[in-house]
Scaffold this motif. Structure first.
Motif, PDB file in Angstrom:
ATOM      1  N   VAL A   7       0.760  -1.215  -0.098  1.00  0.00           N
ATOM      2  CA  VAL A   7      -0.091  -0.090  -0.098  1.00  0.00           C
ATOM      3  C   VAL A   7       0.921   1.135   0.031  1.00  0.00           C
ATOM      4  N   ILE A   8       0.616   2.177  -0.902  1.00  0.00           N
ATOM      5  CA  ILE A   8       1.379   3.283  -1.090  1.00  0.00           C
ATOM      6  C   ILE A   8       0.864   4.469  -0.158  1.00  0.00           C
ATOM      7  N   ARG A   9      -0.327   4.560  -0.426  1.00  0.00           N
ATOM      8  CA  ARG A   9      -1.274   5.594   0.143  1.00  0.00           C
ATOM      9  C   ARG A   9      -2.660   5.038   0.635  1.00  0.00           C
ATOM     10  N   ASP A  10      -3.222   5.546   1.706  1.00  0.00           N
ATOM     11  CA  ASP A  10      -4.451   5.313   2.320  1.00  0.00           C
ATOM     12  C   ASP A  10      -5.428   6.593   2.594  1.00  0.00           C
ATOM     13  N   GLY A  11      -6.353   6.782   2.107  1.00  0.00           N
ATOM     14  CA  GLY A  11      -7.065   7.870   2.817  1.00  0.00           C
ATOM     15  C   GLY A  11      -8.361   8.420   1.811  1.00  0.00           C
ATOM     16  N   LEU A  12      -8.732   9.530   1.871  1.00  0.00           N
ATOM     17  CA  LEU A  12     -10.196  10.037   1.494  1.00  0.00           C
ATOM     18  C   LEU A  12      -9.858  10.771   0.256  1.00  0.00           C
ATOM     19  N   LEU A  13     -10.737  10.531  -0.809  1.00  0.00           N
ATOM     20  CA  LEU A  13     -11.066  11.430  -2.089  1.00  0.00           C
ATOM     21  C   LEU A  13     -12.305  11.509  -2.281  1.00  0.00           C
ATOM     22  N   GLU A  14     -12.603  12.503  -2.969  1.00  0.00           N
ATOM     23  CA  GLU A  14     -13.680  12.772  -3.542  1.00  0.00           C
ATOM     24  C   GLU A  14     -14.021  12.393  -4.958  1.00  0.00           C
ATOM     25  N   LYS A  15     -14.963  11.579  -5.299  1.00  0.00           N
ATOM     26  CA  LYS A  15     -15.081  10.981  -6.758  1.00  0.00           C
ATOM     27  C   LYS A  15     -16.256  11.548  -7.285  1.00  0.00           C
ATOM     28  N   ARG A  16     -16.307  12.283  -8.535  1.00  0.00           N
ATOM     29  CA  ARG A  16     -17.476  12.602  -9.309  1.00  0.00           C
ATOM     30  C   ARG A  16     -18.516  11.651  -9.845  1.00  0.00           C
ATOM     31  N   SER A  17     -19.565  11.554  -9.402  1.00  0.00           N
ATOM     32  CA  SER A  17     -20.549  10.412  -9.902  1.00  0.00           C
ATOM     33  C   SER A  17     -20.681  10.676 -11.414  1.00  0.00           C
ATOM     34  N   SER A  18     -21.265   9.515 -11.975  1.00  0.00           N
ATOM     35  CA  SER A  18     -21.256   9.637 -13.381  1.00  0.00           C
ATOM     36  C   SER A  18     -22.778   9.770 -13.812  1.00  0.00           C
ATOM     37  N   GLY A  19     -23.636  10.172 -12.811  1.00  0.00           N
ATOM     38  CA  GLY A  19     -24.943  10.191 -12.943  1.00  0.00           C
ATOM     39  C   GLY A  19     -25.300  11.284 -13.524  1.00  0.00           C
ATOM     40  N   LEU A  20     -26.525  11.512 -13.670  1.00  0.00           N
ATOM     41  CA  LEU A  20     -27.089  12.906 -14.076  1.00  0.00           C
ATOM     42  C   LEU A  20     -26.671  14.042 -13.485  1.00  0.00           C
ATOM     43  N   LEU A  21     -26.895  14.174 -11.908  1.00  0.00           N
ATOM     44  CA  LEU A  21     -26.562  15.438 -11.109  1.00  0.00           C
ATOM     45  C   LEU A  21     -25.109  15.364 -11.070  1.00  0.00           C
ATOM     46  N   GLN A  22     -23.918  14.380 -11.331  1.00  0.00           N
ATOM     47  CA  GLN A  22     -22.700  14.287 -11.064  1.00  0.00           C
ATOM     48  C   GLN A  22     -22.318  14.844  -9.577  1.00  0.00           C
ATOM     49  N   LEU A  23     -22.832  14.176  -8.628  1.00  0.00           N
ATOM     50  CA  LEU A  23     -22.614  14.744  -7.220  1.00  0.00           C
ATOM     51  C   LEU A  23     -21.002  14.045  -6.894  1.00  0.00           C
ATOM     52  N   TRP A  24     -20.397  14.770  -5.868  1.00  0.00           N
ATOM     53  CA  TRP A  24     -19.074  14.356  -5.377  1.00  0.00           C
ATOM     54  C   TRP A  24     -19.342  13.574  -4.177  1.00  0.00           C
ATOM     55  N   LYS A  25     -18.969  12.465  -4.222  1.00  0.00           N
ATOM     56  CA  LYS A  25     -19.032  11.093  -3.120  1.00  0.00           C
ATOM     57  C   LYS A  25     -17.841  10.884  -2.405  1.00  0.00           C
ATOM     58  N   LYS A  26     -17.794  11.018  -1.138  1.00  0.00           N
ATOM     59  CA  LYS A  26     -16.543  10.450  -0.504  1.00  0.00           C
ATOM     60  C   LYS A  26     -16.288   9.092  -0.835  1.00  0.00           C
ATOM     61  N   LYS A  27     -14.929   8.785  -0.816  1.00  0.00           N
ATOM     62  CA  LYS A  27     -14.349   7.381  -1.108  1.00  0.00           C
ATOM     63  C   LYS A  27     -13.258   7.277  -0.223  1.00  0.00           C
ATOM     64  N   ARG A  28     -13.149   6.171   0.209  1.00  0.00           N
ATOM     65  CA  ARG A  28     -11.847   5.617   1.062  1.00  0.00           C
ATOM     66  C   ARG A  28     -10.991   5.029  -0.125  1.00  0.00           C
ATOM     67  N   CYS A  29      -9.764   5.677  -0.395  1.00  0.00           N
ATOM     68  CA  CYS A  29      -9.158   5.232  -1.668  1.00  0.00           C
ATOM     69  C   CYS A  29      -7.670   4.506  -1.050  1.00  0.00           C
ATOM     70  N   VAL A  30      -7.388   3.352  -1.792  1.00  0.00           N
ATOM     71  CA  VAL A  30      -6.085   2.657  -1.160  1.00  0.00           C
ATOM     72  C   VAL A  30      -5.290   2.625  -2.456  1.00  0.00           C
ATOM     73  N   LEU A  31      -4.119   3.375  -2.618  1.00  0.00           N
ATOM     74  CA  LEU A  31      -3.414   3.288  -3.654  1.00  0.00           C
ATOM     75  C   LEU A  31      -2.218   2.127  -3.378  1.00  0.00           C
ATOM     76  N   THR A  32      -2.154   1.280  -4.259  1.00  0.00           N
ATOM     77  CA  THR A  32      -1.239   0.430  -4.381  1.00  0.00           C
ATOM     78  C   THR A  32      -0.505   0.219  -5.505  1.00  0.00           C
ATOM     79  N   GLU A  33       0.654  -0.736  -5.559  1.00  0.00           N
ATOM     80  CA  GLU A  33       1.613  -0.886  -6.848  1.00  0.00           C
ATOM     81  C   GLU A  33       0.648  -1.133  -7.969  1.00  0.00           C
TER      82      GLU A  33
END
Length: 141
Positions: A7-33
């Motif tokens: 694991v290189i990094r672990d934390g929070l990011l916001e991802k824009r949804s692909s739906g009609l409203l394109q809302l920002w949703k919090k995601k726990r992101c784990v960056l690995t090799e």
């Protein structure tokens, strides 16, 4: 992604949804090799306790399927960036501007992955051509 990946990094990011409203949703992101793993947050709405519960199911964005990390923009203390997949699909993210930036970490991880893949391909090509070039005439019986 395999379980024994560093694991290189672990934390929070916001991802824009692909739906009609394109809302920002919090995601726990784990960056690995191998890529980026996105976990959805269950709960976290108004009035919910501050400790979110992360889903065990994760969406995986593997480096082998990524093309680039680009479209970096800085607005009101946030960094906006886009991960472009080999299929042409664009996935938008944002994170706080302070500290180590996710876009740089993901871009470096992608670059490392592509360089390692190119090195392995080159080695395999070299070994294959060396094997084909050997006729056995130099060997003593």
């Amino acid at each position: 992604m395999s379980l024994s990946v560093k694991v290189i990094r672990d934390g929070l990011l916001e991802k824009r949804s692909s739906g009609l409203l394109q809302l920002w949703k919090k995601k726990r992101c784990v960056l690995t090799e191998e890529g980026l793993r996105l976990h959805s947050c269950k709960g976290g709405g108004v009035g919910d306790p501050p400790s979110p519960v992360w889903s065990s199911k994760a969406k995986e964005l593997r480096f082998e399927l990524m093309e680039t990390v680009d479209c970096v923009e800085y607005k009101r203390g946030l960094v906006y960036f886009t991960v472009v997949m080999a299929t042409g699909k664009e996935i938008d993210f944002r994170c706080p501007q302070d500290g180590t930036l996710w876009n740089a970490e993901v871009a470096l991880g992608l670059m490392r992955f592509k360089n390692l893949r190119a090195l392995q391909t080159s080695r395999n090509r070299h070994l294959y051509s060396a094997h084909l070039g050997s006729t056995g005439e130099d060997e003593e019986l």
